[in-house]
Design a protein around this motif. Structure first.
Motif, short mmCIF file in Angstrom:
data_model
loop_
_atom_site.label_atom_id
_atom_site.label_comp_id
_atom_site.label_asym_id
_atom_site.label_seq_id
_atom_site.Cartn_x
_atom_site.Cartn_y
_atom_site.Cartn_z
N SER A 1 0.84 -1.19 0.00
CA SER A 1 0.00 0.00 0.00
C SER A 1 0.87 1.24 0.00
O SER A 1 1.97 1.25 0.58
CB SER A 1 -0.87 0.04 1.26
OG SER A 1 -1.60 -1.14 1.40
N TYR A 2 0.35 2.30 -0.62
CA TYR A 2 1.09 3.56 -0.63
C TYR A 2 1.32 4.02 0.81
O TYR A 2 0.39 4.07 1.61
CB TYR A 2 0.33 4.63 -1.41
CG TYR A 2 1.16 5.86 -1.61
CD1 TYR A 2 2.12 5.92 -2.61
CD2 TYR A 2 1.02 6.96 -0.77
CE1 TYR A 2 2.92 7.03 -2.77
CE2 TYR A 2 1.80 8.08 -0.94
CZ TYR A 2 2.76 8.11 -1.94
OH TYR A 2 3.55 9.22 -2.09
N GLY A 3 2.57 4.32 1.15
CA GLY A 3 2.89 4.80 2.49
C GLY A 3 3.36 3.71 3.43
O GLY A 3 3.81 3.99 4.54
N SER B 1 5.82 10.30 -7.76
CA SER B 1 5.90 10.18 -6.30
C SER B 1 4.59 9.81 -5.62
O SER B 1 4.61 9.28 -4.52
CB SER B 1 6.43 11.49 -5.72
OG SER B 1 7.70 11.76 -6.28
N SER B 2 3.45 10.09 -6.24
CA SER B 2 2.19 9.73 -5.59
C SER B 2 1.76 8.30 -5.93
O SER B 2 0.72 7.84 -5.48
CB SER B 2 1.08 10.72 -5.98
OG SER B 2 0.52 10.40 -7.23
N GLY C 1 -3.89 3.63 -4.40
CA GLY C 1 -2.98 3.53 -3.26
C GLY C 1 -3.11 2.24 -2.48
O GLY C 1 -2.55 2.11 -1.39
N ILE C 2 -3.82 1.25 -3.02
CA ILE C 2 -4.06 0.00 -2.28
C ILE C 2 -2.93 -1.00 -2.52
O ILE C 2 -2.04 -0.76 -3.32
CB ILE C 2 -5.41 -0.62 -2.71
CG1 ILE C 2 -5.42 -0.93 -4.20
CG2 ILE C 2 -6.56 0.32 -2.34
CD1 ILE C 2 -6.66 -1.69 -4.68
N CYS C 3 -2.97 -2.14 -1.80
CA CYS C 3 -1.94 -3.16 -1.98
C CYS C 3 -2.41 -4.22 -2.98
O CYS C 3 -3.62 -4.44 -3.14
CB CYS C 3 -1.56 -3.80 -0.65
SG CYS C 3 -2.92 -4.56 0.25
N ALA C 4 -1.47 -4.86 -3.63
CA ALA C 4 -1.81 -5.89 -4.62
C ALA C 4 -0.61 -6.81 -4.80
O ALA C 4 0.53 -6.40 -4.62
CB ALA C 4 -2.20 -5.25 -5.95
N ILE C 5 -0.91 -8.05 -5.18
CA ILE C 5 0.15 -9.05 -5.32
C ILE C 5 -0.13 -9.90 -6.54
O ILE C 5 -1.29 -10.10 -6.93
CB ILE C 5 0.22 -9.92 -4.03
CG1 ILE C 5 1.47 -10.81 -4.00
CG2 ILE C 5 -1.03 -10.76 -3.85
CD1 ILE C 5 1.72 -11.45 -2.64
N HIS D 1 -2.98 12.70 -4.16
CA HIS D 1 -2.21 11.83 -3.29
C HIS D 1 -3.18 10.78 -2.73
O HIS D 1 -4.26 11.15 -2.29
CB HIS D 1 -1.68 12.73 -2.17
CG HIS D 1 -0.61 12.12 -1.37
ND1 HIS D 1 -0.87 11.27 -0.35
CD2 HIS D 1 0.73 12.22 -1.46
CE1 HIS D 1 0.28 10.88 0.17
NE2 HIS D 1 1.26 11.44 -0.48
N PRO D 2 -2.87 9.48 -2.78
CA PRO D 2 -3.87 8.48 -2.44
C PRO D 2 -4.17 8.35 -0.95
O PRO D 2 -5.17 7.74 -0.58
CB PRO D 2 -3.25 7.18 -2.96
CG PRO D 2 -1.79 7.42 -2.97
CD PRO D 2 -1.60 8.88 -3.23
N VAL D 3 -3.31 8.89 -0.10
CA VAL D 3 -3.51 8.74 1.34
C VAL D 3 -3.61 10.13 1.97
O VAL D 3 -2.78 10.98 1.68
CB VAL D 3 -2.33 7.97 1.98
CG1 VAL D 3 -2.57 7.73 3.46
CG2 VAL D 3 -2.11 6.65 1.26
N PRO D 4 -4.63 10.36 2.78
CA PRO D 4 -4.80 11.70 3.34
C PRO D 4 -3.81 12.01 4.47
O PRO D 4 -4.14 11.95 5.63
CB PRO D 4 -6.24 11.69 3.85
CG PRO D 4 -6.55 10.26 4.11
CD PRO D 4 -5.69 9.44 3.21
N VAL D 5 -2.59 12.29 4.09
CA VAL D 5 -1.57 12.73 5.06
C VAL D 5 -1.21 14.17 4.71
O VAL D 5 -0.83 14.44 3.58
CB VAL D 5 -0.31 11.84 4.96
CG1 VAL D 5 0.77 12.35 5.90
CG2 VAL D 5 -0.66 10.40 5.28
N HIS D 6 -1.39 15.07 5.67
CA HIS D 6 -1.15 16.48 5.36
C HIS D 6 -0.21 17.12 6.37
O HIS D 6 -0.17 16.73 7.53
CB HIS D 6 -2.48 17.24 5.38
CG HIS D 6 -3.49 16.70 4.42
ND1 HIS D 6 -3.37 16.82 3.07
CD2 HIS D 6 -4.62 15.98 4.64
CE1 HIS D 6 -4.41 16.22 2.49
NE2 HIS D 6 -5.17 15.69 3.41
N ASP D 7 0.52 18.11 5.89
CA ASP D 7 1.33 18.98 6.76
C ASP D 7 2.19 18.18 7.73
O ASP D 7 2.10 18.34 8.95
CB ASP D 7 0.42 19.94 7.54
CG ASP D 7 -0.41 20.79 6.60
OD1 ASP D 7 0.07 21.04 5.48
OD2 ASP D 7 -1.52 21.18 6.98
#
Lengths: 478, 97
Positions: free
Chosen positions: A188-190, A202-203, A429-433, B54-60
């Motif tokens: 997942s993103y992040g 980057s996103s 932004g989800i995970c996948a395999i 941006h896919p995840v709501p992370v701010h500042d």
């Protein structure tokens, strides 16, 4: 079975019991690379002396103690090249630091060994956009390994790497994994820090593992996941134990089949292979339900506006000043930029920079870029709604198995359209395999691997791996 | 969205790419085809839809304003195509008067 062909899990047992030493694995890999890499071409470089030294010092009490891991050549490792398979960085760039994933692998005891080929700056779906080397599919040398992490997938499949890291911006881990018959996980993103990954979009970018087994993917994800102060988009959410529930099976789970992923344009043999894997999961106790992801058809257009836009911005740093190629130094600064970039970048990178610059330029920004960002919201909502009713989603990874080398030359749109099933996971932004599902006959007399894609909700890696393990356990042996 | 052809030479200038005539001729139809495909997004009604950057709501995201060790100067400079006196050499930036 040779050490080079073994899984991380198996090698760890042999290491801990003292039957082998970390140096044995490095030596076995080196022999395998010498024997096979001239044909496959998965590696761009490797530092045998450094790997031997790290192996000699490996702490076997650590989770990856003594296990060599190959890195896609866009992930920095101190003192090593990081070419991104580009002329721009081919000479004269050595990483001045470790990427966070590299540091975490070392801290988990891994031995960094080998830099794998890729599409230049990770832009491509076949590794044919590498400016430095041709990589061939180990299962059929007339075919591509997929991309952009084609070197990582081919190395694991050819038994010249135990496991590797890749990066996935629109399918670049999952699609080569599918084409080469290995496991490929896009977190997942992040979930995983991007610090030290040369940025493409980057996103959308995430680093993830390519491995021989689902267990190995879980072990590697465990090592690299987690918050990193150096990447403000990495999440503080605690990292669960990915092996804790991996063997619980799919009984009682609800798995969705998106009708948009099984329509026209998919090779009937691929569809049949994926459906057979779905049937096996059903037989193993999963409830299969048909679902809809209505904006799927817009994923390619959305992605090929947003990803090039971000790339055109990210790649502006390659200007011939601080690293890489420098040309045109006799003129003014602008000439130096233009000439260095012209000399350093290959055609696909130029195409995407042009596309991205165009959609961000005055007069076109709202029509292309802003609109694509809004459609991205619609695609994200499709998944949110779907995951309200199912635990995971099953689909093909790609519309066909590995194609022949050179087949889509000169037709980038045709190549982009083949990314249709993998792009949405990055947009949402989800995970996948991708997990090997079976093989199909090719017209070149070979049997080509086909992957099953499993998509899970954001940060749903634990249950995603559980479904993947069940799919692996029920798949017919090759 | 634009139905007309992309002006490759102009966009290359914006992107700081010194393309050859051959490259412009090669890219023109390819980019037109890709942008033509992108026009399918016009069929969607996006009124009132928020844009996702941006896919995840992370701010500042902020970190403590504490100095920490930087990369060693010589290791960074080692990658510069031209360097002198602990600095990166570049062509003259300010024009003659």
């Amino acid at each position: 079975m040779s050490l080079a062909a073994s899984s991380i899990t198996r090698l760890r047992q042999l290491l801990v019991s003292g039957e082998i030493s970390p140096l044995d694995i490095v030596e076995d890999l080196e022999a395998a690379i010498t024997a096979r890499d001239a044909d496959v071409g998965a590696f761009l470089s490797r530092d045998l002396a450094a790997a031997r030294e790290a192996a000699a010092q490996a702490d076997l009490s650590l989770p990856l103690g003594g296990i060599p891991i190959a890195l896609k050549d866009n992930i920095n490792a101190l003192g090593e090249p990081c070419t991104c398979a580009s002329r721009f960085l081919e000479n004269g760039y050595l990483s001045p630091y470790d990427a966070t994933v590299t540091r975490k692998l070392r801290e988990a005891g891994a031995v960094i060994f080998g830099r794998t080929n890729m599409d230049e700056f990770a832009m491509g779906s076949a590794t044919e956009n590498s400016a430095l080397r041709v990589t061939r599919n180990p299962r059929d040398l007339s075919r591509v390994p997929g991309g952009s992490s084609g070197g990582s997938a081919a190395a694991v499949a050819a038994h010249t790497a135990i496991a590797a890291l890749g990066s996935d911006t629109g399918g670049s881990i999952r699609q080569p994994a599918s084409h080469c018959g290995v496991v490929g996980l896009k977190p997942s993103y992040g979930r995983v820090s991007r610090f030290g990954l040369v940025a493409f979009a980057s996103s959308l970018d995430q680093i993830g593992p390519l491995t021989r087994s689902v267990d190995d993917a879980a072990v590697l994800l465990q090592a690299i996941a987690g918050h990193d102060p150096a990447d403000s988009t990495s999440l503080r959410t605690p990292v669960p134990d990915y092996l804790a529930e991996i063997d619980r099976g799919v009984s009682g789970m609800k798995l969705g089949l998106p009708r948009e992923y099984f329509g026209d344009g998919i090779d009937p043999a691929v569809r049949a292979t994926v459906m057979a894997a779905v049937d096996r999961l059903q037989a193993a106790g999963a409830e299969i339900v048909e679902i809809s992801l209505p904006h799927t058809e817009h994923a390619v257009a959305t992605y090929y506006i947003l990803a090039p836009a971000e790339a055109s911005s990210n790649l502006s740093r390659f200007d011939g000043i601080r690293y890489g190629v420098r040309h045109g130094g006799s003129g003014d600064l602008l000439d130096l930029y233009r000439d260095s970039r012209e000399a350093g970048f290959g055609p696909e990178v130029k195409r995407r920079i042009l596309l991205g610059t165009y959609v961000l330029s005055s007069g076109y920004y709202d029509a292309y870029y802003t609109r694509a960002q809004k459609v991205r919201t619609l695609i994200r909502r499709d998944f949110e709604q779907a995951f309200a009713g199912v635990d995971a989603i099953l689909s093909p990874v790609a519309p066909g198995a590995a194609r022949k080398i050179g087949e889509n030359a000169g037709n980038p749109l045709q190549e982009y359209l083949s990314d249709i099933f993998t792009l949405s996971a990055n947009l949402a932004g989800i995970c996948a395999i991708s997990v090997p599902a079976g093989e199909i006959e090719s017209d070149t007399g070979t049997r080509l691997p086909v992957g099953l894609q499993i998509l899970g909700p954001h940060l749903g890696e634990a249950s995603l791996l559980r479904v993947a393990k069940a799919a692996e356990a029920t798949s017919t042996p090759a | 969205m634009a139905q007309q052809s992309i002006d490759v030479r102009y966009v290359a200038g914006l992107a700081r790419l010194h393309l050859s005539d051959e490259e412009c001729a090669e890219f023109q139809p390819q980019l037109d085809a890709i942008l033509g495909h992108a026009e399918s997004l016009l069929s969607l009604d996006v009124t009132g839809i928020e844009a996702t950057a941006h896919p995840v709501p992370v701010h500042d995201v902020l970190r403590a304003d504490v100095p920490h060790e930087s990369l060693p100067l010589e290791r960074v400079l080692a990658n510069a195509p031209e360097q002198a006196q602990g600095q990166i050499r570049v062509p003259k930036v300010i024009a003659d008067a």
